[in-house]
Design a protein around this motif. Structure first.
Motif, PDB file in Angstrom:
ATOM      1  N   ILE A 190     -21.404 -11.214 -17.964  1.00 59.95           N
ATOM      2  CA  ILE A 190     -22.314 -10.091 -17.766  1.00 59.95           C
ATOM      3  C   ILE A 190     -22.073  -9.010 -18.809  1.00 59.95           C
ATOM      4  N   GLU A 191     -20.807  -8.747 -19.071  1.00 65.04           N
ATOM      5  CA  GLU A 191     -20.459  -7.720 -20.042  1.00 65.04           C
ATOM      6  C   GLU A 191     -19.077  -8.007 -20.595  1.00 65.04           C
ATOM      7  N   GLY A 192     -18.914  -7.803 -21.908  1.00 66.82           N
ATOM      8  CA  GLY A 192     -17.600  -7.987 -22.509  1.00 66.82           C
ATOM      9  C   GLY A 192     -17.686  -8.621 -23.868  1.00 66.82           C
ATOM     10  N   ARG A 193     -16.626  -8.426 -24.641  1.00 65.64           N
ATOM     11  CA  ARG A 193     -16.611  -8.944 -26.019  1.00 65.64           C
ATOM     12  C   ARG A 193     -15.645 -10.113 -26.185  1.00 65.64           C
ATOM     13  N   HIS A 194     -15.134 -10.640 -25.072  1.00 61.32           N
ATOM     14  CA  HIS A 194     -14.180 -11.741 -25.113  1.00 61.32           C
ATOM     15  C   HIS A 194     -14.594 -12.836 -24.135  1.00 61.32           C
ATOM     16  N   ARG A 195     -13.916 -13.973 -24.256  1.00 61.10           N
ATOM     17  CA  ARG A 195     -14.128 -15.084 -23.327  1.00 61.10           C
ATOM     18  C   ARG A 195     -13.169 -14.978 -22.153  1.00 61.10           C
ATOM     19  N   VAL A 196     -13.477 -15.732 -21.108  1.00 63.38           N
ATOM     20  CA  VAL A 196     -12.610 -15.829 -19.938  1.00 63.38           C
ATOM     21  C   VAL A 196     -12.001 -17.221 -19.908  1.00 63.38           C
ATOM     22  N   GLU A 197     -10.698 -17.294 -19.673  1.00 67.28           N
ATOM     23  CA  GLU A 197     -10.030 -18.594 -19.589  1.00 67.28           C
ATOM     24  C   GLU A 197     -10.618 -19.392 -18.425  1.00 67.28           C
ATOM     25  N   PRO A 198     -10.908 -20.685 -18.613  1.00 69.37           N
ATOM     26  CA  PRO A 198     -11.514 -21.482 -17.530  1.00 69.37           C
ATOM     27  C   PRO A 198     -10.721 -21.475 -16.239  1.00 69.37           C
ATOM     28  N   THR A 199      -9.393 -21.636 -16.317  1.00 65.83           N
ATOM     29  CA  THR A 199      -8.618 -21.646 -15.075  1.00 65.83           C
ATOM     30  C   THR A 199      -8.713 -20.306 -14.362  1.00 65.83           C
ATOM     31  N   ALA A 200      -8.806 -19.235 -15.137  1.00 62.93           N
ATOM     32  CA  ALA A 200      -8.954 -17.908 -14.529  1.00 62.93           C
ATOM     33  C   ALA A 200     -10.234 -17.838 -13.717  1.00 62.93           C
ATOM     34  N   PHE A 201     -11.309 -18.333 -14.296  1.00 67.58           N
ATOM     35  CA  PHE A 201     -12.576 -18.278 -13.561  1.00 67.58           C
ATOM     36  C   PHE A 201     -12.521 -19.135 -12.303  1.00 67.58           C
ATOM     37  N   TYR A 202     -12.019 -20.360 -12.412  1.00 65.26           N
ATOM     38  CA  TYR A 202     -12.046 -21.259 -11.256  1.00 65.26           C
ATOM     39  C   TYR A 202     -11.159 -20.759 -10.115  1.00 65.26           C
ATOM     40  N   ILE A 203     -10.067 -20.103 -10.444  1.00 68.61           N
ATOM     41  CA  ILE A 203      -9.212 -19.559  -9.393  1.00 68.61           C
ATOM     42  C   ILE A 203      -9.822 -18.299  -8.796  1.00 68.61           C
TER      43      ILE A 203
END
Length: 244
Positions: free
Chosen positions: A70-83
């Motif tokens: 939605i907002e931000g200049r970086h990616r999110v680690e996949p494991t972070a999202f799934y947890i």
């Protein structure tokens, strides 16, 4: 950006930086998240690849519950999202979700029976608030693994993940961080005590229950703790709160 979101990003950044200062982090892994104020379908989270000591509020990423940026200049680690997405979805009361591999708590997840023992005043803070997930399934690379962790919480605030680490949930970043800090202290005292080879002096159950009730009545102390961490960062790292 509303004042509430502004404050949430500041609080999350403060928690990340202090976790690194206190040795509760691991490299550029692990993740802290907070629900966007006023919403249940979006959350703030630290980005992939940045050390927690370099994160500023400007680096905090906003994603929706389906993983869309939605907002931000970086990616999110996949494991972070799934947890985090699955826990925020399953536990609306979890406005903040902190996942770490902090050393003493993680030590308990790798031994048997791997249970927090009532051997210190610090440990009584968590009486009736802890759950355990006793099977390690590798990295959390799909929604099913996140759902499995979320289901293991049941009504607890803290989850010990076998051979992995811990997850701490709270009604706010301040309350969750205070729990994270004292959980590691409780685990440290238990591990160090066991390391002496001498038998533990367990606190009687009725005293554990009493002290836990007293701890809950003293929850405002956690807010004072977190406010002090903000002040120390303001004094020692003037640029920490940058939104640019």
């Amino acid at each position: 950006m509303t004042d509430a979101i502004h404050q949430a990003k500041l609080d999350l950044t403060c928690a990340l930086r202090w976790a690194a200062r206190q040795g509760l982090h691991e490299g550029v892994c692990n993740h802290f998240s907070a629900a966007v104020p006023g919403r249940d379908d979006r959350f703030l989270i630290n980005p992939q690849g940045l050390h927690w000591l370099e994160v500023t509020p400007a680096d905090i990423v906003t994603v929706d519950i389906d993983g869309n940026l939605i907002e931000g200049r970086h990616r999110v680690e996949p494991t972070a999202f799934y947890i985090h997405s699955r826990i925020h979805r399953a536990k609306p009361s979890a406005r903040c979700v902190l996942h770490t591999h902090m050393p003493y708590a993680t030590t308990l997840t790798g031994i048997l029976p791997g249970r927090l023992e009532w051997v210190s005043q610090q440990s009584t803070k968590f009486y009736g608030r802890v759950a355990y997930e006793d099977a390690y399934n590798g990295l959390a690379m799909d929604p099913a693994e996140g759902d499995r962790m979320a289901a293991a919480f049941q009504e607890a605030d803290i989850l010990f993940l076998a051979n992995h680490g811990v997850i701490v949930c709270g009604e706010s970043v301040a309350l969750a961080y205070d729990d994270l800090y004292y959980l590691e202290r409780a685990c440290m005292l238990q591990v160090l005590g066991r390391g002496t080879g001498l038998p533990p002096r367990l606190i009687p159950r009725e005293i554990v229950e009493l002290t836990a009730q007293q701890m809950q009545q003293d929850r405002p102390q956690a807010l004072l703790h977190f406010a002090a961490l903000h002040r120390l960062l303001d004094r020692e790292e003037p640029g920490w709160a940058s939104f640019s």
